[in-house]
Design a protein around this motif. Structure first.
Motif: not given
Length: 319
Positions: A1-20
């Motif tokens: 699964m591809q998730i697009l995250v804006p550069t305004t988000v600075t928190e480290a997002l959780p690593e989830i298998a199958g997620v980029d």
């Protein structure tokens, strides 16, 4: 699964298998290799960028807004099949904090202190010996309530933000009454229905607006509301600008029908230079700054990604 995250988000997002997670600039069109992503996280995006994403993201299934309101996303009009979630609950503390700041600034007239500072003037009329308790009588000389202890605060829109704010006001000695679609008790505070609001306003010192922008709330705070308030009462708006009739508000301020207004949101943003609110008396303005600091968005995104992958209903779904 591809998730697009804006550069305004600075928190480290959780690593989830199958997620980029792929990061993008929320002010410019997406590059071609991002257009097949299933999820678009939205925070600080321009309307033009979202319109472009709507037209070009052929595989989009979920728009994850990090704002509490989704007015902008709704106006863009993503396809009905696209799920939309918001960050309701994750702005409660920052907005409550900003609202308390506006209330205290209004009560103690921080705007008058700052104006005197700019002038290089010692504002002795604002200090020294003052009568105790809320100063509702203009003849006392102090141009504000002077204290929250004993003040009567009405919060219109008694959701999670209001329920975070109310105990802060209680701790400072204010009495709090909520207004919502249905009457009763919420979080230990009395709440009246909208049909009863005018009865409450006649004895209100500070009216706080935390209403969302809905068809039924457009301009709901207008001449009738301002006329019902005592002439010393202040209006504080941290909800949505569209809920206030700004012409009626300006008229009430200039006529002295109300004591003042502390405003963070406006019908048009940025507030146009031609708006009379810039020069209306007894006004404190902030540039939609209350809710710009959502908390624990990493937890919000991570939990909903897990739900999305497992086919469970998403939290905070708004459509």
């Amino acid at each position: 699964m591809q998730i697009l995250v804006p550069t305004t988000v600075t928190e480290a997002l959780p690593e989830i298998a199958g997620v980029d997670y792929d990061y993008y600039d929320p002010a410019v069109p997406l590059p071609p290799h991002y257009l097949g992503a299933q999820c678009l996280v939205v925070w600080g995006n321009t309307r033009e960028q979202l319109v472009d994403a709507r037209e070009r993201m052929t595989g989009l299934e979920w728009v994850c807004a990090l704002s509490a309101g989704t007015d902008l996303i709704d106006s863009v009009g993503f396809a009905p099949k696209v799920l939309v979630t918001n960050a309701s609950g994750h702005h409660d503390a920052p907005v409550a904090e900003h609202t308390l700041m506006l209330i205290l600034a209004a009560v103690r007239r921080l705007d008058r202190f700052y104006a005197a500072q700019v002038e290089g003037r010692w504002a002795s009329e604002l200090g020294g010996v003052q009568p105790p308790g809320p100063q509702r009588d203009p003849s006392t000389g102090f141009p504000g309530l002077a204290t929250l202890r004993g003040a009567r605060v009405t919060i219109w829109g008694f959701g999670s933000i209001a329920q975070t704010l109310a105990p802060l006001l209680t701790a400072l000695g204010a009495g709090v009454t909520g207004v919502a679609n249905s009457a009763g008790e919420r979080a230990g505070y009395p709440v009246v229905g909208v049909s009863e609001v005018l009865d409450v306003l006649v004895s209100t010192d500070i009216l706080v607006n935390i209403l969302p922008s809905l068809p039924e709330t457009q301009g709901i705070m207008g001449e009738t509301v301002f006329d019902a308030l005592p002439s010393h009462a202040w209006v504080v708006n941290v909800g949505r600008g569209a809920t206030v009739d700004e012409d009626a508000l300006d008229s009430a301020l200039r006529a002295g029908t109300i004591g003042g207004a502390a405003l963070d949101v406006f019908a048009e943003e940025p507030l146009p230079a031609s708006s009379p609110l810039w020069t209306a008396p007894n006004v404190i303005l902030t540039p939609h700054a209350a809710g710009g600091r959502p908390v624990e968005v990493d937890r919000l995104i991570g939990e909903n990604v897990r739900r999305f992958l497992s086919g469970e209903p998403l939290n905070n779904r708004v459509n």
